[in-house]
Design an enzyme around this catalytic site. Structure first.
Site, PDB file in Angstrom:
ATOM      1  CD  GLU A  96      -9.307 -29.968 -40.935  1.00 57.28           C
ATOM      2  OE1 GLU A  96      -9.906 -30.969 -39.321  1.00 57.28           O
ATOM      3  OE2 GLU A  96      -9.216 -28.884 -40.867  1.00 57.28           O
ATOM      4  CB  CYS A 109     -11.078 -38.983 -36.332  1.00 59.70           C
ATOM      5  SG  CYS A 109     -12.465 -37.969 -36.984  1.00 59.70           S
ATOM      6  CB  CYS A 116     -20.882 -30.431 -41.879  1.00 59.76           C
ATOM      7  SG  CYS A 116     -22.709 -31.182 -40.224  1.00 59.76           S
ATOM      8  CB  CYS A 120     -23.864 -27.593 -34.355  1.00 62.52           C
ATOM      9  SG  CYS A 120     -24.294 -29.073 -34.643  1.00 62.52           S
ATOM     10  CB  CYS A 123     -19.605 -27.636 -34.949  1.00 64.15           C
ATOM     11  SG  CYS A 123     -18.455 -28.606 -36.465  1.00 64.15           S
ATOM     12  N   GLY A 166     -19.225 -33.792 -41.764  1.00 61.53           N
ATOM     13  CA  GLY A 166     -20.124 -33.299 -42.082  1.00 61.53           C
ATOM     14  C   GLY A 166     -20.989 -34.716 -40.705  1.00 61.53           C
ATOM     15  CD  GLU A 167     -25.418 -37.089 -38.920  1.00 65.05           C
ATOM     16  OE1 GLU A 167     -25.068 -35.093 -37.630  1.00 65.05           O
ATOM     17  OE2 GLU A 167     -25.667 -37.616 -38.446  1.00 65.05           O
ATOM     18  CB  SER A 198     -20.363 -39.099 -34.109  1.00 69.09           C
ATOM     19  OG  SER A 198     -20.545 -38.139 -33.345  1.00 69.09           O
ATOM     20  CB  SER A 221     -23.211 -34.995 -30.942  1.00 65.73           C
ATOM     21  OG  SER A 221     -22.360 -35.515 -31.590  1.00 65.73           O
ATOM     22  CG  LEU A 222     -27.781 -34.741 -25.162  1.00 65.32           C
ATOM     23  CD1 LEU A 222     -29.620 -35.063 -26.427  1.00 65.32           C
ATOM     24  CD2 LEU A 222     -27.687 -36.169 -23.908  1.00 65.32           C
ATOM     25  CG  HIS A 223     -22.958 -30.582 -27.657  1.00 56.90           C
ATOM     26  ND1 HIS A 223     -22.080 -32.095 -27.263  1.00 56.90           N
ATOM     27  CD2 HIS A 223     -22.860 -31.674 -29.172  1.00 56.90           C
ATOM     28  CE1 HIS A 223     -21.798 -32.374 -28.067  1.00 56.90           C
ATOM     29  NE2 HIS A 223     -21.796 -32.569 -29.699  1.00 56.90           N
ATOM     30  CG  ASN A 297     -12.224 -28.819 -29.264  1.00 59.58           C
ATOM     31  OD1 ASN A 297     -10.200 -28.654 -28.378  1.00 59.58           O
ATOM     32  ND2 ASN A 297     -11.767 -30.035 -29.845  1.00 59.58           N
ATOM     33  CB  CYS A 340     -13.861 -29.940 -35.305  1.00 61.17           C
ATOM     34  SG  CYS A 340     -14.133 -31.000 -33.860  1.00 61.17           S
TER      35      CYS A 340
END
Ligand code: SAH
Length: 354
Positions: A96, A109, A116, A120, A123, A166-167, A198, A221-223, A297, A340
């Site tokens: 995407e 984006c 991935c 997480c 996600c 993806g990372e 990111s 990405s701490l979260h 999301n 996402c």
């Protein structure tokens, strides 16, 4: 692509010069012409590159390919024209890409991997694991595709975020080749500081990136503000905990002078209390940074609820009052499957349920 053909968007400028000279036996300046066709005029058919000799165009068509990705479907938001593409790659797997129109400009984006493996818990991109890395050109083509659409309106992409599936720091070389390609002065000329990478928090790769002293923005990405909560949400935290991650972020700032962006997805009753805000502020006290608060999301497979708007404001105000700049990310494309991984899950369920 057949065995002998190369993907033109894979090549950095020096690589294209080598290809033109060594493989095609042409003078070096042909690479400049080619680069202008690809990045400034954005022509996708080699036959249309009219200032190149016909014989050369024929050879190049036989040996090189321009667009290797194909649009499967597109959704356009009626609210804010956010556009989400689903692309199929040459082997049929899907990714995407999103175009977002902000008051300060247009951002795109891009995805860096198919799927991935970071796992997480909130996600959708990681549901079917990692299928494969993208080649540099597959990342570049997403941007070219978006820019070609915007060309119809006379608009330019002003910033790029490597925040799709993806990372990016796991597909490090391709992600950095992408940065080299799209920032090149003979190409799209996107400014380094308009590119954000990111990461889930791959500490060794953050050090490596810091050493390169690029001007790009690092988003982390701490979260969560404590290891117990973060490890529950993000398995990577068991390998690199918050202390080690923040040490790497300090190093990135020292090396580049670039303020770090922290992403923090607010999930009801998980990480959104005033106490969490205070812990977060304490962690980030000494580091020039900015916190991006994202109402999580909704992902059906995950069933996590968003923090209520009033609590989001309270959380942001608490951070601000403790000296940490924090803003709430405005939701884009609320009426389309823009969150996402959701369009991919809809169209290619076999890829995400393996
Ligand atoms: N792997 C990278 C980049 C891709 S994800 C990373 O982890 O940063 C881009 C951003 O979207 C990350 O901050 C990620 O944590 C966040 N994200 C993923 N799923 C989300 C969801 N359901 N709601 C809100 N943010 C989400």
């Amino acid at each position: 692509m057949n065995d002998q053909s190369v993907a033109l968007y894979d090549m950095t400028f020096p690589q294209m010069q080598d290809w033109v000279v060594q493989t095609l036996g042409q003078p070096k300046y042909r690479a400049l012409q080619l680069y202008h066709w690809l990045y400034q005029r954005r022509v996708v058919d080699i036959a249309d590159m009219t200032d190149l000799p016909k014989a050369l165009r024929d050879t190049m068509s036989a040996r090189g390919q321009v667009m290797t990705i194909r649009e499967v479907t597109r959704q356009v938001s009626r609210i804010d024209k956010t556009t989400k593409f689903l692309f199929a790659l040459s082997d049929g797997v899907t990714i995407e890409t999103v175009i977002m129109r902000h008051d300060y400009g247009i951002s795109v984006c891009v995805s860096t991997q198919v799927g991935c493996k970071m796992g997480c818990k909130f996600c959708a991109s990681t549901l079917g694991g990692l299928i494969r890395h993208l080649r540099p050109g597959e990342i570049v083509e997403q941007l070219i595709f978006a820019q070609r659409l915007l060309d119809e309106e006379g608009l330019r992409v002003s910033s790029v975020v490597l925040m799709g599936s993806g990372e990016p720091l796991e597909n490090y070389d391709a992600s950095m080749a992408f940065v080299d390609i799209v920032t090149h002065p003979e190409g799209l000329k996107i400014g380094q500081r308009h590119i954000t990478v990111s990461t889930v928090g791959l500490v060794p790769a953050i050090y490596k990136l810091a050493e390169e002293r690029r001007g790009i923005t690092l988003a982390v990405s701490l979260h969560a503000a404590d290891d117990e909560t973060r490890s529950r949400m993000m398995p990577i935290n068991k390998a690199y905990d918050i202390a080690r991650l923040l040490e790497a972020c300090h190093y990135y700032y020292e090396q580049t002078g670039r303020r770090i962006t922290f992403e923090y997805a607010l999930i009801a009753d998980h990480n959104d209390s005033v106490d969490d805000a205070r812990k977060l502020a304490a962690l980030l006290q000494e580091l020039p940074c900015h916190v991006n608060l994202i109402p999580v999301n909704y992902v059906p497979e995950r069933d996590l609820q968003r923090t209520a708007p009033a609590q989001i404001r309270t959380f942001a105000e608490e951070l601000n009052s403790l000296g940490i700049p924090a803003t709430v990310r405005r939701e884009m494309g609320g009426d389309i499957a823009a969150a996402c991984g959701q369009l991919r899950a809809l169209h290619s369920p076999q890829e995400v349920t393996r």
